[in-house]
Scaffold this motif. Structure first.
Motif, short mmCIF file in Angstrom:
data_model
loop_
_atom_site.label_atom_id
_atom_site.label_comp_id
_atom_site.label_asym_id
_atom_site.label_seq_id
_atom_site.Cartn_x
_atom_site.Cartn_y
_atom_site.Cartn_z
N PHE A 95 -3.79 -0.67 -8.16
CA PHE A 95 -2.43 -0.29 -8.16
C PHE A 95 -1.80 -1.73 -8.16
O PHE A 95 -1.78 -2.61 -7.27
N MET A 96 -1.32 -2.12 -9.48
CA MET A 96 -0.61 -3.45 -9.46
C MET A 96 0.96 -3.21 -9.55
O MET A 96 1.30 -2.46 -10.36
N GLN A 97 1.59 -4.20 -8.88
CA GLN A 97 3.01 -4.09 -9.16
C GLN A 97 3.53 -5.70 -9.23
O GLN A 97 3.01 -6.52 -8.62
N LYS A 98 4.70 -6.00 -9.77
CA LYS A 98 5.20 -7.01 -9.80
C LYS A 98 6.52 -7.62 -8.68
O LYS A 98 7.09 -8.34 -8.84
N PHE A 99 6.28 -6.81 -7.52
CA PHE A 99 7.29 -6.81 -6.44
C PHE A 99 6.56 -6.75 -5.21
O PHE A 99 5.50 -6.15 -5.12
N GLU A 100 7.10 -7.27 -4.05
CA GLU A 100 6.20 -7.14 -2.87
C GLU A 100 6.37 -5.76 -2.16
O GLU A 100 5.66 -5.49 -1.26
N SER A 101 7.57 -5.06 -2.29
CA SER A 101 7.60 -3.95 -1.39
C SER A 101 6.53 -2.97 -1.46
O SER A 101 6.27 -2.47 -2.67
N PRO A 102 6.06 -2.10 -0.44
CA PRO A 102 4.94 -1.21 -0.60
C PRO A 102 5.45 0.26 -0.77
O PRO A 102 4.51 1.14 -0.59
N VAL A 103 6.57 0.37 -1.08
CA VAL A 103 7.42 1.66 -1.11
C VAL A 103 6.61 2.62 -2.10
O VAL A 103 6.17 3.70 -1.81
N TYR A 104 6.41 2.12 -3.30
CA TYR A 104 5.60 3.20 -4.17
C TYR A 104 4.17 3.13 -4.05
O TYR A 104 3.91 4.22 -4.33
N LEU A 105 3.73 2.27 -3.62
CA LEU A 105 2.14 2.24 -3.10
C LEU A 105 2.16 3.28 -1.96
O LEU A 105 1.33 4.40 -2.28
N ASN A 106 2.95 3.31 -1.06
CA ASN A 106 2.80 4.42 0.06
C ASN A 106 3.06 5.69 -0.47
O ASN A 106 2.65 6.67 -0.06
N ALA A 107 4.15 5.80 -1.22
CA ALA A 107 4.36 7.29 -1.73
C ALA A 107 3.25 7.59 -2.74
O ALA A 107 2.90 8.71 -2.48
#
Length: 184
Positions: free
Chosen positions: A140-152
């Motif tokens: 799971f790779m993202q361009k920002f720090e917040s874990p909100v989408y990973l947690n969802a």
């Protein structure tokens, strides 16, 4: 979702170089279906978008975009154009899912615990899925720090009875270097 375009382009031996995309909206109607029905619906949508006519249309679009890019006079103009393309892509697509496929390491496979395929992406979120030794690995790779989408995402897995093991968190970074065209 990334899709293999080799069959539609009649290039079966092109390996992973002929990857395109299928757009799969996750709307309320689909969300209400049981997981097996969601899977079936997505397979049908993916197949419809991976047919020869759709693939050739996408290739023609990319060829036109490339011609426009090459017609620019400077690297700065090309970078500005691609920044606009990236911005537009992020307006109509929230994430990219890529199933790399099953690794084929022969006899050595039984000694491999996981397989990763990390890539650069224009999307804010990219999920790479690979399989080796009877196990799936999701990066799971993202361009920002917040874990909100990973947690969802992890809640969706759990809510659908999918057992997972969260193994590692890494922050990827590029070395600080100056590209030859910067400042042009």
């Amino acid at each position: 979702m990334c899709v293999n375009q080799r069959q539609a382009l009649h290039a079966p031996r092109a390996h992973q170089s002929l990857v395109g995309g299928a757009f799969l909206e996750y709307d309320e109607q689909l969300r209400k279906l049981p997981l097996p029905e969601q899977v079936k619906a997505y397979r049908n949508r993916t197949a419809a978008q991976a047919n020869e006519e759709m693939v050739l249309s996408g290739v023609a679009h990319m060829a036109g975009l490339t011609k426009m890019l090459l017609a620019k006079g400077t690297h700065k103009e090309r970078l500005e154009m691609m920044a606009k393309v990236d911005e537009a892509a992020n307006r109509f697509a929230a994430a990219n899912v890529s199933y790399v496929g099953k690794a084929n390491f022969g006899e050595a496979e039984k000694y491999i615990k996981e397989f990763h395929a990390w890539s650069a992406t224009v999307m804010d979120i990219t999920i790479q899925i690979s399989a080796v030794n009877g196990r799936f690995t999701l990066d799971f790779m993202q361009k920002f720090e917040s874990p909100v989408y990973l947690n969802a995402f992890l809640r969706e897995l759990a809510d659908n009875g999918i057992v997972y093991e969260l193994q590692d968190k890494q922050i990827r970074s590029l070395p600080a270097f100056r590209a030859p065209w910067q400042g042009l």
